[in-house]
Design an enzyme around this catalytic site. Sequence first.
Site: not given
Lengths: 304, 370
Positions: A262, A223
Amino acid sequence: MSKKFDIFDILVGNSNDSDYGNKPVIIQGITGNFGSVHTRLMREYGTNIVAGVTPNKGGQSFEGIPVFDSVKDANKNFGAKISGIFVPAPFFLSAVKDAVNSGIKLLIAIPEHVPIRDAMEALEYAQSNGARIIGPNTPGVIIPSVSKIGIMPSQPFTKGNTAVFSRSGTLMYEVSYYLSREGIGQQIALGIGGDPINGTNLIEAFELISERDEVESVVVVGEIGGDAEESLVQYIEKTGFSKPVVAYVAGRSAPKEKRMGHAGAIVYGNYGSAESKISSYAKVNIPVAKRPAEVPSLLLKLMK
Amino acid sequence: MKLLEYQGKELFAEYDIAVPKSYLARNQSELSHITDKLQFPVVLKSQLTVGGRGKAGAILKCTKMEELVPKFTELMKKEVKGELPEVILIEEAVSIDKELYFSLFLNRGKRRYSLISSAQGGMDIESVENKVIQDISITGLTQSDAESVAKKLSLEGVTAKSFSNIVIKLAKLVREKEAELAEINPLAILKDGTCLALDSKIIIDDNSLFRHPELRKYVQISELQEQAEKSGFSFVELDGNIAIIGNGAGLVMSTLDIVTDAGGKPGAFLDFGGRATTETIYKALEVISKLSKIKAILVNLFGGIVRTDLVAQAILNAYQDGMISVPIYARISGAESEKSKKMLSNSNAKLYDTVEEAISSLVQYKELSK
């Protein structure tokens, strides 16, 4: 240090071990909300949980599992090398020290929101004492049909010969589900963790399987944020890593300088951008799936 | 948490890092209270979280009193990348001999802090050449680290000493305040040879804020953001009109990408985390309901352990309570999905087996392009 670390030996063992596939595991934070729910699920999956730890609850038991005040107390009887850490983030560092001081060699660190300073100190402490941390902020690790230590559902995973390494929890489940549906099982699925620093980064995860013949291919679910994918590509170039690899990168359309859920998923300038990661993969001809569902077909193409 | 320039400079001052003499003004009345104290020339600096202020004309020099109010008013109205300032920093101009760059940052790959310095300051560091990059040991930055950087930048005498002092103090700040980044750019060398921080960029580790009550005054979040965080959600507002809800940051990000690829414009990112209960989904929809720009909602839930009928119930409740009226396109794999489809059959929500199917129906929804 990382080359010598054999995660399969610790998690599963040798076929001539008396406890082959049944290695003892301690759960730190076993009486908490999360710890208790997942202790039950891990046990159902076949993980051999021998003891739990919750400070000030020593002497109690959780569904027949004895609870101790510390790993130090618990491990006098069990000699476990594996611990699953489910404690709240502010207690993470002390939980790691307790485990590392008491013979634990593999720590699966589930908590999210661990301060970076604590994570750095914990990783340093573990490393200098020959122990390895996976996470923090990881869903854990699963050896399908043998054992799981973590919070992943078991349904998406099937036994097989690919390795799935993921910076995201749900995407690890999602991609494994798509793989399993196409008959591609997993030798191991391991969550790197969504934080800025990880006890086992992508390169170290690759080192865990590079010499293992049973692992025939690797899927990397990445990511935005940081440069783990870029560094991995350098590692692949340098070592000539030869197993087929398929990648996925989440967050192509995310705005810059916004933390996307995150702690580690944030782009500054070009640093951490999806374009940077995707163009790195292109340099070593690693196909990058556009959607999670595309991963199996890309992998099957490479395996032909 | 990214601090504004003046907030970072407050921390600098606390750590005895030299900064220009300055004042803050939020409006004209506050400005009028400080005009008597000002020594012209002064520099007016719009306090924004976005970068590129200088190029956008949000930093203005003011040589005499008569220019102050007009320039102040101009800055208060000047939007940079969609952001308006709440406050203007007014600094007394200093005589600069030379500008340097210095920063300490969390080097994620190395799991250490690293420092970057350069004898060329004042510009974007990505475009600077001849950078000095050095890793810092876990035990911290030492006096000799600082002196060696000064040497590499060819600094001498009083400047080398002043520079090294700032480096040591900044390292202490980074350690104690738990910053992921602390940048001084430019770090000015004054005519007398001493160094002074002309700008500040500090990012504090959000996860450490629980033990930094002294930094809480700098936390600036919208009411909606606060509501989302209280429920344990990660929430990011975006520019478009489609809200995307799911369980897991990676999954929601990947959904954002697929929606964007299909021509849709995401307007909100909401990750409600591990537990998909009726209550959590309802609360997530409640957060989204407060964004009037949202015209449709996409729910992408990785099931496995999720009971989809609990999710369907939350959606039904949200419609029945009049909390939301926009259509919901949902991909929910998991137990009881047939039952859930039936539950929602008379509502404005529709369940799909794959996220691709949900998205291809979603982007055809006519209201989105109005």
